[in-house]
Design an enzyme around this catalytic site. Structure first.
Site, short mmCIF file in Angstrom:
data_model
loop_
_atom_site.label_atom_id
_atom_site.label_comp_id
_atom_site.label_asym_id
_atom_site.label_seq_id
_atom_site.Cartn_x
_atom_site.Cartn_y
_atom_site.Cartn_z
N LYS A 184 21.48 96.56 -91.87
CA LYS A 184 22.31 95.89 -92.72
C LYS A 184 23.36 96.84 -93.11
O LYS A 184 24.77 96.40 -93.05
CB LYS A 184 21.48 95.77 -94.13
CG LYS A 184 20.46 94.86 -94.11
CD LYS A 184 19.56 94.52 -95.40
CE LYS A 184 18.87 95.73 -95.74
NZ LYS A 184 17.90 96.25 -95.19
N ARG A 241 16.72 90.91 -103.79
CA ARG A 241 15.36 91.33 -102.91
C ARG A 241 14.16 90.73 -103.26
O ARG A 241 12.85 90.87 -102.89
CB ARG A 241 14.98 92.87 -103.11
CG ARG A 241 15.09 93.72 -101.92
CD ARG A 241 15.07 94.93 -102.27
NE ARG A 241 14.64 96.00 -101.39
CZ ARG A 241 15.55 96.74 -100.68
NH1 ARG A 241 16.90 96.50 -100.78
NH2 ARG A 241 15.12 97.57 -99.73
N ARG A 257 16.84 107.88 -87.91
CA ARG A 257 17.93 107.71 -88.66
C ARG A 257 18.75 109.00 -89.48
O ARG A 257 17.72 109.78 -89.83
CB ARG A 257 17.90 106.42 -89.65
CG ARG A 257 19.04 106.35 -90.77
CD ARG A 257 19.14 105.01 -91.47
NE ARG A 257 17.90 104.99 -92.39
CZ ARG A 257 17.85 103.98 -93.22
NH1 ARG A 257 18.68 103.11 -93.25
NH2 ARG A 257 16.84 104.15 -94.18
N ARG A 269 16.95 110.33 -94.84
CA ARG A 269 16.42 109.66 -96.42
C ARG A 269 15.02 110.13 -96.50
O ARG A 269 14.07 110.11 -95.52
CB ARG A 269 16.77 108.23 -96.16
CG ARG A 269 17.94 107.89 -97.19
CD ARG A 269 18.40 106.51 -96.98
NE ARG A 269 17.23 105.44 -97.43
CZ ARG A 269 17.33 104.26 -97.47
NH1 ARG A 269 18.43 103.68 -96.77
NH2 ARG A 269 16.45 103.39 -97.64
N ARG A 325 7.36 100.04 -97.39
CA ARG A 325 8.58 99.39 -97.70
C ARG A 325 8.64 98.16 -96.78
O ARG A 325 9.14 97.10 -97.27
CB ARG A 325 9.85 100.19 -97.00
CG ARG A 325 10.38 101.42 -98.05
CD ARG A 325 11.22 102.51 -97.56
NE ARG A 325 12.26 101.94 -97.05
CZ ARG A 325 13.25 102.41 -96.05
NH1 ARG A 325 12.51 103.74 -95.50
NH2 ARG A 325 14.17 101.94 -95.84
P1 AP5 Z 1 20.54 100.98 -91.22
O1 AP5 Z 1 21.94 99.94 -90.91
O2 AP5 Z 1 20.76 101.87 -91.92
O3 AP5 Z 1 19.49 99.69 -91.78
P2 AP5 Z 1 19.33 99.06 -93.09
O4 AP5 Z 1 19.22 97.51 -92.72
O5 AP5 Z 1 20.50 99.24 -93.93
O6 AP5 Z 1 18.10 99.74 -93.48
P3 AP5 Z 1 17.82 100.30 -95.05
O7 AP5 Z 1 16.70 101.50 -94.59
O8 AP5 Z 1 18.85 100.91 -95.54
O9 AP5 Z 1 17.11 99.33 -95.81
P4 AP5 Z 1 16.36 99.14 -96.80
O10 AP5 Z 1 16.60 97.65 -97.52
O11 AP5 Z 1 15.03 99.61 -96.99
O12 AP5 Z 1 17.04 100.32 -97.89
P5 AP5 Z 1 17.91 100.30 -99.33
O13 AP5 Z 1 18.77 101.24 -99.48
O14 AP5 Z 1 18.48 99.11 -99.69
O15 AP5 Z 1 20.00 100.96 -89.56
C1 AP5 Z 1 18.85 101.84 -89.56
C2 AP5 Z 1 18.90 102.54 -88.28
O16 AP5 Z 1 18.71 101.57 -87.17
C3 AP5 Z 1 20.15 103.29 -88.13
O17 AP5 Z 1 19.66 104.65 -87.82
C4 AP5 Z 1 20.97 102.75 -87.29
O18 AP5 Z 1 21.98 103.58 -86.44
C5 AP5 Z 1 20.20 101.86 -86.34
N1 AP5 Z 1 20.28 100.69 -85.84
C6 AP5 Z 1 21.07 99.70 -86.59
N2 AP5 Z 1 21.14 98.70 -85.80
C7 AP5 Z 1 20.91 98.81 -84.66
C8 AP5 Z 1 20.85 98.28 -83.35
N3 AP5 Z 1 21.28 96.85 -83.37
N4 AP5 Z 1 20.33 98.83 -82.47
C9 AP5 Z 1 19.71 100.04 -82.44
N5 AP5 Z 1 19.67 100.80 -83.43
C10 AP5 Z 1 20.31 100.07 -84.72
O19 AP5 Z 1 16.67 100.41 -100.59
C11 AP5 Z 1 15.92 101.61 -100.35
C12 AP5 Z 1 15.24 101.51 -101.77
O20 AP5 Z 1 16.00 101.66 -103.12
C13 AP5 Z 1 14.10 100.45 -101.79
O21 AP5 Z 1 13.01 100.74 -101.11
C14 AP5 Z 1 13.95 100.36 -103.22
O22 AP5 Z 1 12.96 101.34 -103.83
C15 AP5 Z 1 15.22 100.58 -103.86
N6 AP5 Z 1 16.06 99.34 -104.03
C16 AP5 Z 1 17.29 98.93 -103.17
N7 AP5 Z 1 17.67 97.80 -103.58
C17 AP5 Z 1 16.76 97.46 -104.44
C18 AP5 Z 1 16.69 96.03 -105.18
N8 AP5 Z 1 17.52 95.00 -104.86
N9 AP5 Z 1 15.63 95.68 -105.92
C19 AP5 Z 1 14.70 96.87 -106.40
N10 AP5 Z 1 14.82 98.08 -105.44
C20 AP5 Z 1 15.48 98.17 -104.78
MG MG Z 2 20.66 100.32 -95.69
#
Ligand code: AP5
Ligand code: MG
Ligand code: ZN
Length: 217
Positions: free
Chosen positions: A13, A88, A127, A160, A171
């Site tokens: 994402k 989410r 990552r 992270r 997660r």
């Molecule tokens: P990346 O683009 O970083 O992946 P992402 O989908 O953004 O994954 P996140 O870990 O950020 O998602 P998340 O939803 O768990 O985290 P969030 O911060 O929202 O890519 C990942 C890796 O893969 C990178 O190294 C990249 O280079 C590589 N890559 C990407 N595309 C690729 C490809 N095509 N091929 C190969 N490699 C690739 O949430 C974190 C925490 O915050 C949650 O656990 C929760 O506690 C809280 N939180 C956040 N939002 C909410 C909400 N709405 N409600 C409640 N709690 C929330």
């Molecule tokens: Mg992200």
């Protein structure tokens, strides 16, 4: 235009968001980034969020909804938003729809980036993220040009705390039980676009553009 980027942790994402926001002329609003920014400033919200994030659990809806709805009230969001990591839960999706409806707006499309569970774990364990602009890198698939430094802004790269294997597994569990119903929610509204995320970064970008029927600049 208001678009939701859906996908499991590690689906890509954040990786896809930067180029996509430019292309659509909208603002990137990532709930996880907002929580991490609050934590870096040691605010009460940041500390509360950390207690859930460290366990891989969702931050309670009330707190999350208030934070995101407050962010999209800012003037830069008037032209449209790319939502990343929000909504989410069904309550978050409904709260977002209600708020947008007040302004005569709606979510136009939800893009679901689907990636196999095995690949997700690999992506998260390798990552690195920029401390300043949040751009994600990967030790193998997309390394920075200079080790430990962001290509975009020169910021320091870090891993992270919630990317350790145990937390990643939690997660993923939370995603499949609490967030997957959102996919049906947007599908029922005829807004869902599915993209195969098990391809290279550029191929995924192209697939998203094609699904959204937008041309690259
Ligand atoms: P990346 O683009 O970083 O992946 P992402 O989908 O953004 O994954 P996140 O870990 O950020 O998602 P998340 O939803 O768990 O985290 P969030 O911060 O929202 O890519 C990942 C890796 O893969 C990178 O190294 C990249 O280079 C590589 N890559 C990407 N595309 C690729 C490809 N095509 N091929 C190969 N490699 C690739 O949430 C974190 C925490 O915050 C949650 O656990 C929760 O506690 C809280 N939180 C956040 N939002 C909410 C909400 N709405 N409600 C409640 N709690 C929330
Ligand atoms: Mg992200
Ligand atoms: Zn940076």
């Amino acid at each position: 235009m208001n678009v939701v980027l859906l996908g499991a942790p590690g689906a890509g994402k954040g990786t896809q968001a930067t180029a996509l926001t430019k292309l659509l002329g909208v603002v990137h609003v990532a709930s996880g980034d907002l929580f991490r920014r609050a934590l870096s400033k040691n605010t009460e919200l940041g500390l509360l969020a950390k207690s859930y994030m460290d366990k891989g659990e969702l931050v309670p809806d009330e707190v999350t909804i208030e934070m995101v709805l407050e962010r999209i009230r800012e003037p830069d969001c008037a032209a449209g938003v790319l939502f990343d990591g929000f909504p989410r839960t069904l309550s978050q999706a409904e709260a977002l729809d209600d708020r947008l409806a007040v302004e005569g707006k709606a979510i136009d499309k939800a893009v679901y980036i689907e990636v196999s569970e095995e690949a997700l774990v690999k992506r998260l364990s390798g990552r690195w993220i920029c401390r300043d602009c949040q751009t994600p890198y990967h030790a193998e698939s997309s390394p920075p040009r200079v080790s430990g430094r962001c290509d975009v802004c020169g910021g320091e790269l870090y891993q992270r705390a919630d990317d350790r294997e145990e937390t990643v597994r939690e997660r993923l569990k939370v995603f499949f039980s609490q967030t997957l119903p959102i996919v049906d929610y947007y599908e029922r509204q005829g807004k869902l676009l599915r993209v195969d995320g098990n391809q290279g970064i550029d191929e995924v970008s192209a697939a998203i553009r094609s699904q959204l029927q937008v041309e690259s600049a």
